[in-house]
Design a protein around this motif. Sequence first.
Motif, PDB file in Angstrom:
ATOM      1  N   GLU A 143      36.650  17.483  38.728  1.00 43.63           N
ATOM      2  CA  GLU A 143      37.547  18.656  38.700  1.00 43.63           C
ATOM      3  C   GLU A 143      36.749  19.953  38.691  1.00 43.63           C
ATOM      4  O   GLU A 143      37.018  20.863  39.472  1.00 43.63           O
ATOM      5  N   ARG A 201      44.062  30.883  35.355  1.00 41.14           N
ATOM      6  CA  ARG A 201      43.059  29.860  35.649  1.00 41.14           C
ATOM      7  C   ARG A 201      42.973  28.841  34.515  1.00 41.14           C
ATOM      8  O   ARG A 201      42.956  27.638  34.742  1.00 41.14           O
ATOM      9  N   TYR A 233      44.156  24.829  34.382  1.00 38.07           N
ATOM     10  CA  TYR A 233      43.179  23.832  33.960  1.00 38.07           C
ATOM     11  C   TYR A 233      43.769  22.951  32.855  1.00 38.07           C
ATOM     12  O   TYR A 233      43.696  21.729  32.915  1.00 38.07           O
ATOM     13  N   TYR A 264      36.281  27.545  28.962  1.00 40.43           N
ATOM     14  CA  TYR A 264      36.463  26.201  29.506  1.00 40.43           C
ATOM     15  C   TYR A 264      36.112  25.128  28.474  1.00 40.43           C
ATOM     16  O   TYR A 264      36.803  24.124  28.358  1.00 40.43           O
ATOM     17  N   GLN A 293      37.636  23.374  40.679  1.00 41.73           N
ATOM     18  CA  GLN A 293      37.402  24.674  40.055  1.00 41.73           C
ATOM     19  C   GLN A 293      36.243  25.402  40.731  1.00 41.73           C
ATOM     20  O   GLN A 293      36.059  26.597  40.525  1.00 41.73           O
TER      21      GLN A 293
END
Length: 172
Positions: A117, A16, A20, A59, A122
């Motif tokens: 995004e 993931r 990204y 993130y 996401q």
Amino acid sequence: MKKELFEKVVRDNQTRLFNYLLKFVRQKEDAEDLTQSVFLKFYAKMDDVEDGKELAYLYRAARNQAINYLNKKKKITSAPDFVIDNIYAPSEEEYIYMDVVKKAIVKLPPKVAMLIELQYYQKLSYKEMADTLGCSVKALESKLVRAKKRLRKIIEKEIEVSNVNMIEGVLK
């Protein structure tokens, strides 16, 4: 215990996070390096990260790493390419609109494109997005409203230009 938690976080989020980062840097090797760097930073600071906030930390760290990387490379010229995955086969008209939206997102500044995004691609909740961006949910909501307005203006302009181009093409 620390090693087991770290391995679980890496196992659950590696792909993931890589995807990204790949959208930002557009190079597989660079995204791999940045992903590894993010996990190394997480390992060093994981005792300070609150339980349940690991994803938000990852993130935020990934975003910061990508921005720093791009600033060093002087490559911040447009937002990353976005891939729209659909389970069903879209109609020709839907393909046209998806293409217009994709082109419009690329024209947004990177920070604004990131909001789109995180929400639509996401599929993060407002709380997760706010944690990732280091702001309150209220601030996030106003940022999203502004981002959507900017996106809408770009899309409207794209549609006008494409309609003009189609008309001119027919007239030739």
